[in-house]
Design an enzyme around this catalytic site. Sequence first.
Site, short mmCIF file in Angstrom:
data_model
loop_
_atom_site.label_atom_id
_atom_site.label_comp_id
_atom_site.label_asym_id
_atom_site.label_seq_id
_atom_site.Cartn_x
_atom_site.Cartn_y
_atom_site.Cartn_z
N SER A 1 53.94 97.86 23.46
CA SER A 1 54.73 98.96 24.17
C SER A 1 54.92 98.27 25.65
O SER A 1 54.38 97.15 26.14
CB SER A 1 53.27 99.90 24.39
OG SER A 1 53.37 100.93 25.51
N TYR B 1 43.44 101.64 26.04
CA TYR B 1 44.88 101.43 25.19
C TYR B 1 45.74 100.22 25.56
O TYR B 1 46.07 99.55 24.84
CB TYR B 1 45.34 103.04 25.22
CG TYR B 1 46.72 102.96 24.67
CD1 TYR B 1 47.10 103.04 23.27
CD2 TYR B 1 47.91 102.58 25.44
CE1 TYR B 1 48.44 103.22 22.76
CE2 TYR B 1 49.24 102.76 24.90
CZ TYR B 1 49.38 103.04 23.40
OH TYR B 1 51.01 102.91 23.01
N LYS C 1 47.53 97.21 23.41
CA LYS C 1 48.93 96.71 23.41
C LYS C 1 49.42 95.17 23.86
O LYS C 1 50.15 94.69 23.49
CB LYS C 1 49.73 97.71 23.99
CG LYS C 1 49.75 99.39 23.32
CD LYS C 1 50.44 99.33 22.19
CE LYS C 1 49.60 99.77 21.01
NZ LYS C 1 50.42 99.81 19.66
N1 NDP Z 1 55.26 107.67 21.61
C1 NDP Z 1 55.15 106.18 22.62
O1 NDP Z 1 55.48 106.70 23.90
C2 NDP Z 1 54.73 105.19 22.45
C3 NDP Z 1 54.09 104.78 21.21
N2 NDP Z 1 53.94 103.24 20.99
C4 NDP Z 1 53.31 102.72 20.02
O2 NDP Z 1 53.89 103.03 18.69
C5 NDP Z 1 52.92 103.33 17.77
C6 NDP Z 1 53.42 104.82 17.03
O3 NDP Z 1 53.04 105.76 17.97
P1 NDP Z 1 53.65 107.17 17.88
O4 NDP Z 1 54.75 107.22 16.70
O5 NDP Z 1 54.02 107.59 19.00
O6 NDP Z 1 52.43 108.10 17.30
P2 NDP Z 1 52.12 109.30 16.21
O7 NDP Z 1 50.92 110.01 16.82
O8 NDP Z 1 53.53 110.12 16.40
O9 NDP Z 1 51.90 108.46 14.90
C7 NDP Z 1 50.93 107.58 14.81
C8 NDP Z 1 50.91 107.33 13.35
O10 NDP Z 1 49.86 106.23 13.14
C9 NDP Z 1 49.01 106.50 11.97
N3 NDP Z 1 47.65 106.28 12.06
C10 NDP Z 1 46.91 106.67 13.45
N4 NDP Z 1 45.52 106.17 13.23
C11 NDP Z 1 45.58 105.56 11.90
C12 NDP Z 1 44.92 104.72 11.20
N5 NDP Z 1 43.39 104.64 11.68
N6 NDP Z 1 44.98 104.19 10.09
C13 NDP Z 1 46.45 104.41 9.59
N7 NDP Z 1 47.30 104.88 10.35
C14 NDP Z 1 46.95 105.67 11.15
C15 NDP Z 1 49.40 107.94 11.94
O11 NDP Z 1 49.15 108.41 10.59
P3 NDP Z 1 48.92 110.12 10.08
O12 NDP Z 1 50.04 110.59 10.27
O13 NDP Z 1 48.49 109.92 8.64
O14 NDP Z 1 47.79 110.47 10.96
C16 NDP Z 1 50.95 108.11 12.28
O15 NDP Z 1 51.44 107.84 11.25
C17 NDP Z 1 51.69 103.29 18.27
O16 NDP Z 1 51.12 102.23 17.96
C18 NDP Z 1 51.90 103.56 19.75
O17 NDP Z 1 50.94 102.68 20.41
C19 NDP Z 1 54.29 102.30 21.92
C20 NDP Z 1 54.78 102.73 23.20
C21 NDP Z 1 55.20 104.07 23.46
C1 LIG Z 2 51.01 107.49 24.29
C2 LIG Z 2 51.92 107.09 25.72
O1 LIG Z 2 52.75 108.15 26.01
C3 LIG Z 2 52.97 106.12 25.58
O2 LIG Z 2 52.05 105.18 25.02
C4 LIG Z 2 52.71 103.92 25.69
O3 LIG Z 2 52.32 102.85 24.92
C5 LIG Z 2 53.64 104.34 26.62
O4 LIG Z 2 53.44 103.35 27.57
C6 LIG Z 2 53.36 105.47 26.87
O5 LIG Z 2 52.51 105.64 27.98
#
Ligand code: NDP
Ligand SMILES: C[C@H](O)[C@@H]1OC(=O)[C@H](O)[C@@H]1O
Length: 250
Positions: free
Chosen positions: A140, A153, A157
């Site tokens: 991230s 968090y 990352k």
């Molecule tokens: N959205 C953002 O702004 C940003 C996101 N990220 C990173 O991107 C990644 C995806 O995030 P995002 O798509 O936004 O989040 P979502 O909440 O939309 O999706 C999260 C996903 O992770 C799965 N998950 C959560 N906990 C577990 C677990 N214990 N075991 C297996 N699977 C799990 C969920 O599965 P289920 O649906 O089955 O619960 C889901 O598929 C994360 O690592 C996040 O930190 C990084 C930067 C920015």
């Molecule tokens: C969950 C937040 O919106 C998201 O997670 C990240 O890793 C980005 O920096 C945003 O803060």
Amino acid sequence: MLLKDKTVIVTGGSRGIGAAVAIGCAQHGANVVVSHHSNADEVVAAIQALGRGVVAVKGDVADPATGSLLVQAAVEHFGGVDVLVSNAGICPFHAFLDMPPETLKRTMEVNLHGAYFVTQAVANRMKEQGRGGSIIAMSSISALVGGEFQTHYTPTKAGVHSLMQSCAIALGKYGIRCNSLLPGTILTDINKDDLADLDKKAYFEKRIPLGRLGQPEDLVGPAVFLASDMAQYVTGAALLVDGGMFVNLQ
Ligand SMILES: NC(=O)C1=CN([C@@H]2O[C@H](COP(=O)(O)OP(=O)(O)OC[C@H]3O[C@@H](n4cnc5c(N)ncnc54)[C@H](OP(=O)(O)O)[C@@H]3O)[C@@H](O)[C@H]2O)C=CC1
Ligand SMILES: C[C@H](O)[C@@H]1OC(=O)[C@H](O)[C@@H]1O
């Protein structure tokens, strides 16, 4: 078809960024193992509609056994694994001074330990196969900057980014490339409540030179590139995918 007949494991492939990347990989010819924690029916149907192979595996990435189950599914259904997108993550926003120990522990276990265990299981299989591979961690922009309600968090990352750097060294001799993607703010369930604060949302939009918050699909091109042979000499790298938010100081 940058990933024709490759097998890709995507953790957290049921929603948000992981779902977009799983479907994007299938659009580029890959078979996909979708790792999830609740339900992946929609993504499975979308990939089946593309005519690609798909299998969903339910499990908690924080459990060290889950990585082996994902590899086992990839081997049984598709004969092996070529790419891992280690993407599963949580971000339960909370203030620092009264952070519940359980929230800190769970965030570390899912985001960092989970990435470690799954990467280790996949890397062992890739080594055994002897044909290299690509491992991509969803880090991230938060690996580089802080967040008032993300003190539990942001270190995870930074941790997965660092994990990829060390793994690039440990696994280079097997032809396994390890890189991280650093998304900015992408509209998904993880930040739905946080961005319900419209002032905060407007602040982000103003700060992003490209003028909009990210969509999960914005991560597809960067992930497919790093997964593919187009990136054959790219390892230990980190790619910001943030619309320019990080560099925009004033
Ligand atoms: N959205 C953002 O702004 C940003 C996101 N990220 C990173 O991107 C990644 C995806 O995030 P995002 O798509 O936004 O989040 P979502 O909440 O939309 O999706 C999260 C996903 O992770 C799965 N998950 C959560 N906990 C577990 C677990 N214990 N075991 C297996 N699977 C799990 C969920 O599965 P289920 O649906 O089955 O619960 C889901 O598929 C994360 O690592 C996040 O930190 C990084 C930067 C920015
Ligand atoms: C969950 C937040 O919106 C998201 O997670 C990240 O890793 C980005 O920096 C945003 O803060």
